[in-house]
Design an enzyme around this catalytic site. Structure first.
Site, PDB file in Angstrom:
ATOM      1  CG  PHE A 126      -9.209   2.539   0.500  1.00 58.58           C
ATOM      2  CD1 PHE A 126      -9.531   3.802   0.050  1.00 58.58           C
ATOM      3  CD2 PHE A 126      -8.486   2.410   1.676  1.00 58.58           C
ATOM      4  CE1 PHE A 126      -9.137   4.932   0.763  1.00 58.58           C
ATOM      5  CE2 PHE A 126      -8.090   3.539   2.387  1.00 58.58           C
ATOM      6  CZ  PHE A 126      -8.423   4.804   1.924  1.00 58.58           C
ATOM      7  N   GLY A 182     -11.701  -4.635  -4.017  1.00 56.72           N
ATOM      8  CA  GLY A 182     -12.447  -4.652  -5.281  1.00 56.72           C
ATOM      9  C   GLY A 182     -13.418  -5.815  -5.386  1.00 56.72           C
ATOM     10  CE1 TYR A 233     -13.266   3.347  -0.457  1.00 52.57           C
ATOM     11  CE2 TYR A 233     -14.818   4.725  -1.648  1.00 52.57           C
ATOM     12  CZ  TYR A 233     -14.033   4.485  -0.529  1.00 52.57           C
ATOM     13  OH  TYR A 233     -14.029   5.382   0.513  1.00 52.57           O
ATOM     14  CB  CYS A 234     -14.828  -3.053  -0.974  1.00 49.18           C
ATOM     15  SG  CYS A 234     -14.079  -4.202  -2.149  1.00 49.18           S
ATOM     16  NE  ARG A 235      -8.987  -5.952   2.857  1.00 46.12           N
ATOM     17  CZ  ARG A 235      -7.958  -6.612   2.329  1.00 46.12           C
ATOM     18  NH1 ARG A 235      -6.800  -6.015   2.186  1.00 46.12           N
ATOM     19  NH2 ARG A 235      -8.087  -7.866   1.953  1.00 46.12           N
TER      20      ARG A 235
END
Length: 103
Positions: A94, A69, A65-67
């Site tokens: 996230f 997607g 995951y990142c901020r």
């Protein structure tokens, strides 16, 4: 690579005994909170990111995951390219995560 909804990602992760949670955000973003148990390797490190993921266990299932997607989708493609078949991207990232958060 699979894009999983927030619900699918959390449910699959919960039932996976071979899971590795990978956070590809920057250090500054991680300081705002992260998914418990996640390991952070910043995708913006470029070659440093590649060096670190080369060390990962290719038999694990990676929940990435990142901020939002976007970067995690790129990271999943990179994981696939080095022989990691099971990489799951958290759709929405996230910022849409409703599960547990560690500080």
């Amino acid at each position: 690579m699979s894009d999983l909804s927030q619900e699918e990602w959390a449910e699959q992760l919960e039932n996976d005994n071979n899971a590795f949670i990978l956070d590809v955000r920057t250090t500054e973003e991680v300081e705002e909170g992260y998914i418990p148990g996640a390991t952070n390797i910043d995708i913006y490190l470029g070659q440093g990111f590649l060096d670190e993921i080369e060390k990962l266990d290719k038999t694990k299932n990676y929940y990435v995951y990142c901020r939002s997607g976007n970067r995690s989708g790129q990271a999943c493609a990179i994981l696939n390219s080095i022989g990691i078949d099971n990489a799951y991207n958290l759709e929405g990232g996230f910022i849409n995560w409703e599960g547990e958060v560690a500080e």
